[in-house]
Design a protein around this motif. Structure first.
Motif, short mmCIF file in Angstrom:
data_model
loop_
_atom_site.label_atom_id
_atom_site.label_comp_id
_atom_site.label_asym_id
_atom_site.label_seq_id
_atom_site.Cartn_x
_atom_site.Cartn_y
_atom_site.Cartn_z
N VAL A 286 0.83 -1.20 0.00
CA VAL A 286 0.00 0.00 0.00
C VAL A 286 0.87 1.26 0.00
N GLN A 287 2.06 1.17 0.56
CA GLN A 287 2.94 2.35 0.58
C GLN A 287 3.44 2.69 -0.83
N PHE A 288 3.77 1.68 -1.61
CA PHE A 288 4.16 1.95 -2.99
C PHE A 288 2.97 2.47 -3.80
N ALA A 289 1.78 1.98 -3.47
CA ALA A 289 0.60 2.39 -4.23
C ALA A 289 0.24 3.86 -4.00
N VAL A 290 0.52 4.38 -2.80
CA VAL A 290 0.08 5.75 -2.48
C VAL A 290 1.23 6.74 -2.43
N ARG A 291 2.41 6.34 -2.86
CA ARG A 291 3.60 7.16 -2.64
C ARG A 291 3.53 8.55 -3.26
N ARG A 292 2.68 8.75 -4.26
CA ARG A 292 2.59 10.05 -4.92
C ARG A 292 1.48 10.93 -4.34
N LEU A 293 0.72 10.41 -3.41
CA LEU A 293 -0.36 11.19 -2.81
C LEU A 293 0.19 12.18 -1.79
N ARG A 294 -0.62 13.17 -1.45
CA ARG A 294 -0.23 14.11 -0.40
C ARG A 294 -0.10 13.37 0.93
N ARG A 295 0.79 13.89 1.75
CA ARG A 295 1.11 13.20 3.00
C ARG A 295 -0.11 13.08 3.90
N ARG A 296 -0.88 14.13 4.01
CA ARG A 296 -2.04 14.08 4.91
C ARG A 296 -3.15 13.20 4.33
N THR A 297 -3.22 13.07 3.03
CA THR A 297 -4.16 12.12 2.43
C THR A 297 -3.77 10.70 2.81
N ILE A 298 -2.48 10.42 2.80
CA ILE A 298 -1.98 9.10 3.20
C ILE A 298 -2.33 8.82 4.66
#
Length: 425
Positions: A286-298
Motif C-alpha cells: 500500500v505504501q508503494f501504491a500511495v507514494r505520490r499522494l499528499r502526505r495528509r491524504t496518506i
C-alpha cells in the motif's frame, strides 16, 4: 566505506556526475545504495517478529498463559522505548554507524538466547535485547536510509525505510513458520538463519556511504526524543495515525495465533506466520501504491484502514470467521504502513538531517507506547473473560483511537490551507 567527517557547511565530498545533491552541497548516493542501506532495517525487523509462530511451541514446552505471552511481548516494547531515549540523539551526534553496529551485535546475542531458551526468563531477555536493537534501527537505521538517498530523493528514502521495516516485520514470522514446520530443531534453525541475515547487514553497514556529523552536541544525551521547534504539529499527526496502526498489528502478532487456533482449530506455525506475512505485505504494497499522494491524504487513509480493520476484528471473533480475521489483519497492516509512511514523510520533508534520527525516534515512541499497553491489557483481559470478549474490547477502543487520529489529520489539513500556517501537505 567508513563514515566521512563533513564540515558544518556540508561541503560536497565525492560527488559524482548525476548524483542528486542536497542544498548546501550534500549528495545522495546511487539509487542501488539506497536500497542496500534499507537492508539492515529489514534484517533486524525479521528478528523482531521471528518468534511469533514459535510461541505455541514454547507455551507447550514451558507452559505459560496468554497474559504471560503478552508480557514477553511487552518487554520488547520496554527495550525499544529505552533504546529510543538514547539512540536517536546519539546517532545524530556521532553518526549512524556507531549506533547501528552495536545494535546488530545485540541482535545476534538475542538470536543465541532465543535458540537456547528453556524458560520464560530467557524469552524475556531475548525480547528485551531485540527491542533495544529495533529501537536503534528505527531511529539511526531509518535515518541512514534517508541520508543515503539525499535531499532530492527524500520521499524515496522515507518510502524505502518504511517499507524495509514492515517487509522485515512480515518476513520474520513467515520464514520462521516455514522453517520450524519443515526442518528439525525449529527454534535453533530459525535463529541460526536469522543470525546469518544479520551478519550480511553488518557488512552493509560497514560499507555504507555515510558522513559523520560535525555539529557540536547540544542538550542531554539521554532524553525523551523530540522535534525542532515548529515541527510539533507534524509529529502529532504522525503519532495520531501511526500509533493505532502499529497497535493493531502488535495485537495480531501477539494474540493472532491464539485467535487462529480458536477459529480454525489449528496450531500450524506456517498458517500463523503466513497471516502475519500477508498483513505486512499489505503494509508494504500500500505504501508503494500511495507514494505520490499528499502526505495528509496518506495519513487519513491510514486512520480509516485501521478503524475498519478493528470493526472486522470484532466481526471475526463473534462470527468465528477466519476469512474475516484475515481481512482484519490486512487492513491493520495497511493502516500501520500508511501511518508510518505519512509520519516519516512529514518529518523528513522539513526536519534537518542533524535532527532526523531523533525525530524518527519521537514518532516511534508515540507509536510503541500504545502498542505496548493495549495488547498486554487485551491479553490479560482475555485470560479473565475469554478471547472473544477481550478482542472485542480491544477492537472498540482502538477503533475509537483511529477515528480520533483521522480527525486530527483532517483538522490539520484544513488548517494547512490557511496561508502561512503549515505548508507540508
Amino acid at each position: 566505506m567508513s563514515e566521512i567527517r563533513s564540515a558544518p557547511v556540508r561541503a560536497a565530498v565525492g560527488v559524482g556526475q548525476g548524483d542528486p545533491v542536497r542544498p548546501g552541497g550534500r549528495a545522495g548516493a546511487p539509487l542501488w545504495w539506497v536500497w542496500l542501506a534499507a537492508w539492515p532495517v529489514t534484517a533486524v525487523f525479521v528478528l523482531s517478529n521471528a518468534a511469533t509462530p514459535l510461541y505455541v511451541l514454547w507455551q507447550r514446552d514451558i507452559g505459560f498463559s496468554k497474559g504471560t505471552l503478552t508480557v514477553v511481548f511487552a518487554f520488547y516494547i520496554v527495550g525499544l522505548l529505552g533504546s529510543l531515549l538514547v539512540s536517536g540523539v546519539v546517532s545524530d551526534r556521532i553518526g549512524r554507524k556507531p549506533v547501528l553496529l552495536p545494535a546488530l551485535g545485540l541482535a545476534l546475542v538475542a538470536c543465541l538466547i532465543f535458540a537456547t531458551a528453556t524458560g520464560v526468563a530467557a524469552l524475556i531477555v531475548a525480547r528485551l535485547f531485540t527491542g533495544i536493537a529495533v529501537g536503534a534501527v528505527v531511529s539511526a537505521g531509518m535515518a541512514a536510509v534517508t541520508d543515503v538517498a539525499g535531499h532530492e530523493r527524500r520521499r524515496t528514502g522515507a518510502l524505502l525505510a518504511s517499507c524495509a521495516m514492515v517487509f522485515g516485520a512480515g518476513l520474520g514470522p513467515f520464514l520462521a513458520g516455514v522453517l520450524s514446520e519443515t526442518l528439525p530443531a525449529p527454534t535453533v534453525t530459525v535463529f541460526a538463519v536469522e543470525a546469518a541475515l544479520l551478519l550480511t547487514a553488518v557488512s552493509a553497514v560497514l560499507r555504507m556511504p555515510l558522513r559523520r556529523p560535525a555539529a557540536p552536541a547540544k542538550g542531554a544525551w539521554v532524553r525523551v526524543p523530540s522535534v525542532p521547534r515548529g515541527h510539533g504539529r507534524q509529529l502529532i499527526q504522525g503519532i495520531a495515525v501511526f500509533a493505532p496502526g502499529i497497535t493493531a498489528t502488535s495485537f495480531v502478532l501477539s494474540l493472532g495465533p491464539s485467535l487462529l487456533s480458536g477459529l480454525l482449530g489449528t496450531t500450524s506455525r506456517i498458517t500463523a506466520g503466513a497471516m502475519a506475512f500477508a498483513m505486512f505485505l499489505a503494509a508494504t504494497a500500500v505504501q508503494f501504491a500511495v507514494r505520490r499522494l499528499r502526505r495528509r491524504t496518506i495519513l487519513a487513509a491510514g486512520a480509516s484502514s485501521t478503524a475498519l480493520g478493528m470493526i472486522m476484528l470484532v466481526v471475526a471473533v463473534h462470527a468465528s470467521s477466519a476469512p474475516v480475521l484475515l481481512a482484519s489483519a490486512l487492513l491493520a497492516g495497511a493502516g500501520q504502513g500508511l501511518g508510518q509512511l505519512g509520519g516519516l514523510s512529514l518529518l523528513s520533508s522539513g526536519i534537518p538531517p542533524q535532527r532526523l534520527a531523533e525525530a524518527n525516534a519521537a514518532l516511534n515512541v508515540g507509536g510503541y507506547v500504545l502498542a505496548g499497553v493495549l495488547p498486554v491489557s487485551a491479553g490479560y483481559l482475555s485470560d479473565a473473560v475469554g478471547l472473544t470478549a477481550g478482542a472485542t474490547v480491544f477492537g472498540v477502543v482502538l477503533m475509537s483511537l483511529a477515528v480520533t487520529g483521522g480527525l486530527v489529520v483532517l483538522a490539520a489539513r484544513r488548517q494547512a490551507n490557511v496561508p502561512g500556517v503549515d505548508g507540508a501537505r
